[in-house]
Motif scaffolding. Structure first.
Motif, PDB file in Angstrom:
ATOM      1  N   SER A  90       7.914  -4.704   8.080  1.00 28.25           N
ATOM      2  CA  SER A  90       8.930  -3.893   8.750  1.00 28.25           C
ATOM      3  C   SER A  90       9.101  -4.357  10.192  1.00 28.25           C
ATOM      4  O   SER A  90      10.012  -3.938  10.888  1.00 28.25           O
ATOM      5  N   LYS A 137       7.692   1.389  -5.404  1.00 26.76           N
ATOM      6  CA  LYS A 137       8.695   1.821  -6.387  1.00 26.76           C
ATOM      7  C   LYS A 137      10.031   1.108  -6.136  1.00 26.76           C
ATOM      8  O   LYS A 137      10.720   0.692  -7.050  1.00 26.76           O
ATOM      9  N   LEU A 138      10.351   0.961  -4.865  1.00 27.94           N
ATOM     10  CA  LEU A 138      11.597   0.309  -4.480  1.00 27.94           C
ATOM     11  C   LEU A 138      11.608  -1.162  -4.851  1.00 27.94           C
ATOM     12  O   LEU A 138      12.565  -1.657  -5.455  1.00 27.94           O
ATOM     13  N   LYS A 193      11.623  -5.626   6.007  1.00 23.78           N
ATOM     14  CA  LYS A 193      11.846  -4.380   5.269  1.00 23.78           C
ATOM     15  C   LYS A 193      12.733  -3.475   6.111  1.00 23.78           C
ATOM     16  O   LYS A 193      12.692  -3.540   7.334  1.00 23.78           O
ATOM     17  N   CYS A 228       1.374  -5.666   6.471  1.00 24.48           N
ATOM     18  CA  CYS A 228       0.460  -4.641   7.004  1.00 24.48           C
ATOM     19  C   CYS A 228      -0.139  -3.811   5.901  1.00 24.48           C
ATOM     20  O   CYS A 228       0.494  -2.882   5.399  1.00 24.48           O
ATOM     21  N   ASP A 271       0.823  -1.214   0.000  1.00 19.20           N
ATOM     22  CA  ASP A 271       0.000   0.000   0.000  1.00 19.20           C
ATOM     23  C   ASP A 271       0.856   1.262   0.000  1.00 19.20           C
ATOM     24  O   ASP A 271       0.357   2.350  -0.257  1.00 19.20           O
ATOM     25  N   ASN A 272       2.149   1.130   0.290  1.00 21.00           N
ATOM     26  CA  ASN A 272       3.037   2.290   0.352  1.00 21.00           C
ATOM     27  C   ASN A 272       3.701   2.544  -0.996  1.00 21.00           C
ATOM     28  O   ASN A 272       4.407   1.685  -1.527  1.00 21.00           O
ATOM     29  N   LEU A 273       3.482   3.732  -1.540  1.00 21.94           N
ATOM     30  CA  LEU A 273       3.976   4.076  -2.873  1.00 21.94           C
ATOM     31  C   LEU A 273       5.494   3.989  -2.997  1.00 21.94           C
ATOM     32  O   LEU A 273       6.018   3.491  -3.999  1.00 21.94           O
ATOM     33  N   ILE A 274       6.201   4.472  -1.969  1.00 23.63           N
ATOM     34  CA  ILE A 274       7.665   4.444  -2.002  1.00 23.63           C
ATOM     35  C   ILE A 274       8.157   2.995  -2.028  1.00 23.63           C
ATOM     36  O   ILE A 274       9.042   2.630  -2.815  1.00 23.63           O
ATOM     37  N   ASP A 275       7.549   2.169  -1.184  1.00 16.97           N
ATOM     38  CA  ASP A 275       7.956   0.766  -1.138  1.00 16.97           C
ATOM     39  C   ASP A 275       7.651   0.039  -2.435  1.00 16.97           C
ATOM     40  O   ASP A 275       8.400  -0.843  -2.861  1.00 16.97           O
TER      41      ASP A 275
END
Lengths: 152, 153
Positions: free
Chosen positions: B116, B37-38, B137, B87, B31-35
């Motif tokens: 995480s 992309k990574l 993570k 999560c 759900d996290n955009l940065i993650d």
């Protein structure tokens, strides 16, 4: 010492200081290692996404904590901090991440004062790391331009 | 059943089942955009084709496992690996894992869970439900290389 060498040295020193002062951790190195010719702006792109995400979350957190103390939804606040903790961890923004951890503890304890204090701290740390990273990117850009103009 | 991997940031089960794939197609869910992309970059650097999804329901849609379309061949031919965050609001990575393992068409596809948080009960719960690996993570390139090497053998 020629200009390019001087700029290189300054960039290395500046980057080093960010690690030494705990603004960045090894995860930032990981990001830099991921950058390649197929994606030469990768680090800037990811960090920019982080800035946007962090600013959105800080706004939401401010709103969540601006209500009457008795009606603070600690689960919601915790979920928002969890997101910010994740993003900051993923780019290596260590000091921001650390305040997020403390913040989450206050949420668990339903400690309003602690939460408000943490929010202030996060805003400060975020502002600092944003400025530092923007400076870093600017130095990189200038170095790249200087190198480019010499090789012609 | 669960055995600890050689690095302290991942755990894998001993019965690793996967299909041979020259270029694995991985579905990455977070759900996290940065993650997102990574993980996408990490996988692409390991020569994988990547599709990302921002939540469990979208992932199920892509895999052809939504209630409305039980298209047996749809997801199967596409994806060699699913890697998902634990999560997530709504459907957690664990719930997504369960749905995949309960399906007839996708149950053989390896599912990797990322988190995480290092919580042993959570890790065991996922491995027992059939997750191939649990990774902490933030992910590093070495974690993903290890994963894709196993996948491509």
């Amino acid at each position: 010492m020629d200009v390019v060498t001087q700029m290189q040295r300054q960039l290395i020193q500046y980057t080093s200081s960010l690690f030494q002062e705990g603004f960045l951790d090894d995860q930032f190195n990981q990001l830099q290692q991921l950058q390649d010719e197929s994606n030469p702006e990768f680090v800037v792109e990811v960090v920019t996404l982080f800035f946007e995400d962090a600013e959105r979350l800080l706004n939401e957190l401010s709103k969540s904590l601006q209500v009457e103390q008795e009606s603070i939804d600690f689960r919601k606040v915790d979920a928002q901090v969890h997101q910010l903790k994740g993003s900051s961890s993923s780019i290596g923004a260590q000091r921001v991440q650390r305040v997020c951890i403390a913040f989450r503890n206050f949420c668990e304890q339903q400690n309003v004062e602690g939460c408000l204090k943490s929010l202030q701290e996060i805003k400060q740390e975020y502002s600092l790391v944003k400025t530092k990273l923007e400076t870093l990117f600017k130095m990189e850009k200038q170095l790249f331009a200087a190198r480019g103009s010499i090789s012609r | 059943m669960a055995s600890t991997g050689s690095s302290s940031s991942s755990w894998s089960s001993s019965n690793w089942v996967m299909e041979n794939a020259a270029t694995p197609h991985v579905l990455a869910v977070d759900d996290n955009l940065i993650d997102r992309k990574l993980v996408e970059k990490l996988l692409r650097n390991s020569s994988c084709k990547v599709t990302t999804a921002e939540n469990g329901p979208r992932a199920l849609e892509f895999l052809g496992l939504t209630d409305s379309e039980q298209n047996a061949m749809n997801g199967r031919s596409k994806v060699n690996l699913v890697i998902t965050d634990y999560c997530m609001p709504g459907m957690t990575g664990y719930e997504l894992l369960k749905k995949i393992k309960e399906s007839s068409s996708m149950k053989e596809v390896p599912v990797v869970i990322m988190s995480s948080e290092n919580i042993p009960t959570r890790i065991n719960q996922c491995l027992e439900e059939g997750a191939q690996m649990f990774m902490l993570k933030p992910l590093k390139q070495s974690d993903v290389k290890k994963l894709t090497c196993q996948l491509m053998n």
